[in-house]
Design a protein around this motif. Structure first.
Motif, mmCIF file in Angstrom:
data_model
loop_
_atom_site.group_PDB
_atom_site.id
_atom_site.type_symbol
_atom_site.label_atom_id
_atom_site.label_comp_id
_atom_site.label_asym_id
_atom_site.label_seq_id
_atom_site.Cartn_x
_atom_site.Cartn_y
_atom_site.Cartn_z
ATOM 1 N N THR A 1 0.831 -1.212 0.000
ATOM 2 C CA THR A 1 0.000 0.000 0.000
ATOM 3 C C THR A 1 0.859 1.252 0.000
ATOM 4 O O THR A 1 0.563 2.239 -0.708
ATOM 5 C CB THR A 1 -0.942 -0.013 1.213
ATOM 6 O OG1 THR A 1 -1.757 -1.203 1.171
ATOM 7 C CG2 THR A 1 -1.848 1.209 1.210
ATOM 8 N N GLU B 1 0.683 4.081 -3.069
ATOM 9 C CA GLU B 1 0.238 5.451 -2.838
ATOM 10 C C GLU B 1 1.373 6.463 -2.940
ATOM 11 O O GLU B 1 1.159 7.602 -3.381
ATOM 12 C CB GLU B 1 -0.423 5.556 -1.457
ATOM 13 C CG GLU B 1 -1.651 4.675 -1.291
ATOM 14 C CD GLU B 1 -2.741 4.980 -2.305
ATOM 15 O OE1 GLU B 1 -2.796 6.109 -2.823
ATOM 16 O OE2 GLU B 1 -3.544 4.068 -2.594
ATOM 17 N N ASN C 1 0.973 5.621 -7.777
ATOM 18 C CA ASN C 1 -0.086 6.615 -8.019
ATOM 19 C C ASN C 1 0.429 8.048 -7.993
ATOM 20 O O ASN C 1 -0.242 8.950 -8.509
ATOM 21 C CB ASN C 1 -1.202 6.470 -6.983
ATOM 22 C CG ASN C 1 -2.099 5.283 -7.262
ATOM 23 O OD1 ASN C 1 -2.108 4.741 -8.368
ATOM 24 N ND2 ASN C 1 -2.848 4.858 -6.258
#
Length: 488
Positions: free
Chosen positions: A373, A377, A381
């Motif tokens: 994660t 992030e 992204n």
């Protein structure tokens, strides 16, 4: 006059009546025989049984057992599937075999040799005879015909989907470069070479699938056979206009934790390339797929379409039902057409090249998901995409006003519940999972839909034609009786 003493005493030879029960005729001969009749008043039932067994031994005395046959006189044959006639013939011998217990009689019969319909000689171990006895005792003669295994011919540890996924990841390393003209290459590559590569890279486990099993599976399902329509298929690069118009989802094999290989289930938005959600699991089944889909919907809203392959978890009734509830169109690619989901496949290659090469903490599944994660992030992204010219998360924010989000509530959670159908009885109750419940409103004699959590015991939710009626109540017959008395 027939000189055969067996014929004189009511027994015919094998050629005269092989289909009749030899053992029954032996018992009749033992009773009708003059010597047996003279001692009938003095002999017990055990003596009768021993007389019949001695006759049976004399009957089969000329027949050699399998152990007695030499390499040049092999008479007793090995048989995999004996006929029901032969099995019942063996079980019938238990009635006259000597021994005080059934186990002793079974072992006595195991020393005998029997003839089948074609005159072949067979002997069976006492364990085999005991197995036939219990089958006949529990299921009758219909249970004597051994049915094949339900999973016969099917892989028990590794599925064809997992093998195909490993092959798709390994094939790019074997493809011939057009600039290399000095070396000769064959395509497709050797199955053994692909298997070794998959084992070395951890795509498959040697204790889960052997090389011969891998080869048989590749040949059976034609996993290396090129698609004849693939070379002539025209492909055009496409992209959606707005975010959440189309999601692509797929599964990738990840690192091993505690001796088990993890699976990454990921969802990527087609227009913005944002990874909506990705999570590693130890199992790839409907429950893990629902957990991942639920997290993705709560994170990035509801997509208009969801593009998946033909894997079992993506074709399950539960996933189809959830997509129908939220108004999402579930689309499936053509069989063995991974290129149709090019964006999610490209993301998986980036995961292998950039994330999995890190010095990861693989002590637990939670630790791996936390690191993944953070990488998504803070790196994926938040990095400018070469095609978009901007960060995927910024491109997703451009269409934020068009996106439908789920509000966290109890009613929203029920979108991901399983459901079943029940008919309400005349007392306004229905049975569910071993308990009786009362419908929240009067639904006597009508059919209702019951939604419930899969792995959590709780009160079911009653629906009627898509309309939520409320939570069912656990039946309390005593309380209902007291309430009726007060009303009177």
């Amino acid at each position: 006059m027939d000189s055969n003493p067996l014929s004189q005493n009511g027994i015919v030879g094998r050629s005269e009546g092989a289909d009749k029960s030899l053992l029954g005729r032996i018992a009749i001969a033992t009773i009708r025989h003059p010597k047996t009749h003279e001692h009938q008043q003095h002999n017990s039932a055990m003596d009768l049984r021993e007389n019949g067994f001695r006759f049976l031994q004399d009957r089969f005395a000329p027949i050699k057992t399998r152990a007695q046959f030499g390499p040049q006189q092999q008479g007793a044959m090995a048989v995999k599937n004996p006929s029901i006639y032969l099995k019942m013939k063996v079980l019938g011998a238990l009635d006259i075999a000597p021994g005080k217990t059934r186990d002793q009689r079974v072992r006595s019969v195991a020393e005998m040799t029997f003839l089948d319909e074609e005159g072949n000689q067979y002997r069976f171990t006492w364990r085999t005879i005991q197995t036939w006895y219990y089958r006949y005792k529990n299921y009758g003669i219909t249970g004597m015909d051994a049915s094949p295994r339900s999973d016969k011919g099917k892989p028990r540890k590794t599925t064809p989907e997992e093998v195909l996924e490993a092959i798709n990841q390994a094939l790019p390393h074997f493809r011939q470069k057009e600039s290399d003209k000095s070396r000769k290459h064959t395509w497709p590559p050797n199955k053994t070479a692909i298997y070794r590569f998959c084992i070395e890279k951890g795509l498959l486990q040697a204790n889960q699938i052997a090389r011969n099993t891998f080869s048989r599976m590749v040949e059976k399902y034609e996993l290396l056979k090129p698609d004849p329509s693939e070379s002539n298929k025209q492909r055009l690069a496409f992209s959606m206009q707005y975010a959440n118009q189309l999601w692509q989802a797929d599964t990738m094999f990840g690192p091993h934790i505690g001796g088990k290989q993890t699976k990454l289930i990921a969802f990527i938005d087609d227009a913005s390339r944002v990874l909506c959600h990705g999570e590693f699991f130890l199992e790839e089944n409907t429950d893990t797929m629902i957990r991942a889909l639920r997290s993705a919907f709560y994170k990035r809203g509801l997509p208009e379409q969801l593009l998946v392959d033909n894997g079992s978890i993506y074709c399950s009734q539960e996933i189809t039902l959830i997509c129908a509830r939220v108004g999402c169109i579930l689309r499936h690619t053509a069989v063995r057409d991974a290129s149709a989901k090019g964006k999610i496949e490209r993301f998986f290659r980036r995961v292998r090249d950039q994330f999995l090469i890190r010095n990861l903490d693989l002590s637990s599944l939670q630790s791996l998901n936390r690191q993944f994660t953070d990488w998504v992030e803070q790196d994926y992204n938040a990095t400018i995409h070469s095609t978009l010219g901007m960060k995927p998360i910024d491109r997703f924010g451009v269409d934020l006003s068009r996106i439908r989000f789920l509000s966290p509530s109890q009613d929203t959670d029920e979108l991901f519940y399983a459901e079943d159908t029940r008919t309400v009885k005349k007392d306004n109750t229905f049975s569910f999972q071993g308990d009786r419940y009362e419908s929240p409103i009067d639904m006597r004699g009508r059919e209702i839909i019951v939604r419930y959590e899969r792995h959590r015991k709780g009160l079911p939710i009653v629906y009627d034609n898509g309309r939520r009626l409320g939570q069912a109540r656990l039946l309390d017959a005593v309380a209902n009786g007291l309430a009726r008395r007060r009303e009177e």
